[in-house]
Design an enzyme around this catalytic site. Structure first.
Site, short mmCIF file in Angstrom:
data_model
loop_
_atom_site.label_atom_id
_atom_site.label_comp_id
_atom_site.label_asym_id
_atom_site.label_seq_id
_atom_site.Cartn_x
_atom_site.Cartn_y
_atom_site.Cartn_z
CG ASP A 87 40.30 30.95 39.32
OD1 ASP A 87 41.19 30.65 40.13
OD2 ASP A 87 39.27 30.29 39.15
CG ASP A 88 39.76 33.95 34.95
OD1 ASP A 88 39.88 32.72 34.90
OD2 ASP A 88 38.66 34.53 35.07
CG HIS A 133 41.76 28.81 35.55
ND1 HIS A 133 40.87 27.92 36.13
CD2 HIS A 133 41.02 29.92 35.23
CE1 HIS A 133 39.67 28.46 36.16
NE2 HIS A 133 39.73 29.67 35.61
CG HIS A 161 38.98 30.37 31.14
ND1 HIS A 161 37.61 30.52 31.04
CD2 HIS A 161 39.24 30.36 32.46
CE1 HIS A 161 37.08 30.61 32.26
NE2 HIS A 161 38.06 30.51 33.14
CG HIS A 201 38.00 35.98 38.99
ND1 HIS A 201 36.95 35.87 39.89
CD2 HIS A 201 37.93 34.88 38.20
CE1 HIS A 201 36.28 34.75 39.64
NE2 HIS A 201 36.85 34.14 38.62
#
Length: 299
Positions: A80-81, A132, A136, A243
């Site tokens: 993620d991210d 995602h 965010h 991540h």
């Protein structure tokens, strides 16, 4: 033969016929009971039940669903991210070395021209790209319909543009894993048919990296702690959350790939793990994760 004798004979015949019918019925019931197994013995072994089944699910269904066979020796690594100009390429190097695949849930704000190489390389290695959100910054569950659609659409458009192949994103992971039926419905009602995906194993790489950055533990301890957290929870069919913006994550990925490749595991994308195209809406294995709020399969 007089009339009285005839009557007696007829009565005797009737009694005999009735007796035959009664005996035949009893014998038929006996044979049926001993030749057809009941519903609980249709398999050689009773189905196992999952300890992750929630109380609410049991109350809804009336019984615990049978354990479904998980994909053999397959794991889905997810990141993620990102993408990160510092660490994503290191992870891709490791995936290529071990001929492994992963799924990258990217953020729209990260998708700059300077990071298109990371995105395109991941796709070229057979990895999957997921959405995602764009910023965010907020829970999807707290957004207005317009804000929610903008978060998803903007990121999808950036992925398509930077991919070089007009990549069609079919998965999304809500920030912090926060999702509800309204989020799913809004997307579907606006013809955005994507699968929301959470996880079954949280590596906590961000937490260990934070402790290392604060000087609470050494880098080696951070890497070891993250790796041991993954190993403790991982089994066949696991979806592991990591991540690719965390400095310790490439080192952890190296350990994971080394261990599970040696044990005969295959690292696949989320879509390969669950085979969405052939999956039925009531697929029990996928539903198993939903019961623990780990993966939410909603169409």
């Amino acid at each position: 033969m007089n009339q009285r004798t005839q009557t007696t004979a007829i009565l005797i015949i009737i009694v005999i016929l009735c007796s035959i019918l009664i005996i035949g019925s009893i014998w038929g019931v006996y044979l049926f009971d001993h030749s057809v197994p009941d519903s609980g013995s249709l398999t050689t072994e009773p189905p196992e039940t999952s300890s992750s089944t929630t109380e609410s699910e049991e109350q809804t269904t009336g019984s615990v669903p049978p354990e479904i066979e998980k994909p053999k020796k397959k794991i889905a690594l997810t990141f993620d991210d990102g993408p990160s100009s510092a660490y994503t390429h290191q992870i891709l190097d490791l995936l290529e070395q071990y001929q492994a695949k992963a799924t990258f849930f990217v953020c729209g704000y990260q998708l700059t021209q300077g990071k298109k190489d990371e995105l395109q390389r991941a796709i070229s290695l057979g990895c999957e790209i997921g959405n995602h959100s764009n910023t965010h910054e907020k829970y999807l569950t707290k957004l207005s319909e317009e804000e929610l659609l903008n978060e998803i659409r903007t990121t999808n458009e950036k992925i398509a543009q930077l991919s070089g192949v007009n990549y069609n994103c079919s998965l999304y992971r809500p920030p912090w894993g926060e999702i509800n039926r309204n989020v799913v419905n809004v997307l579907l009602e606006n013809e955005i048919r994507m699968y929301p995906i959470l996880w079954s194993v949280d590596s906590l790489d961000w937490s260990y990296r934070s402790k290392y950055s604060k000087g609470e533990i050494s880098r080696e301890e951070a890497v070891k702690g993250t790796f041991e957290t993954v190993v403790k929870e991982t089994s066949e069919g696991s979806v592991i959350l990591m991540h690719d913006i965390q400095s310790i994550t490439p080192d952890v990925v190296a350990l994971i790939l080394e261990k599970y490749t040696a044990e005969g595991y295959e690292f696949v994308t989320v879509s390969e793990l669950f085979d969405f195209e052939n999956m039925q809406d009531d697929d029990a294995y996928f539903k198993r994760y939903r019961s623990t709020n780990s993966i939410v399969p909603m169409r």
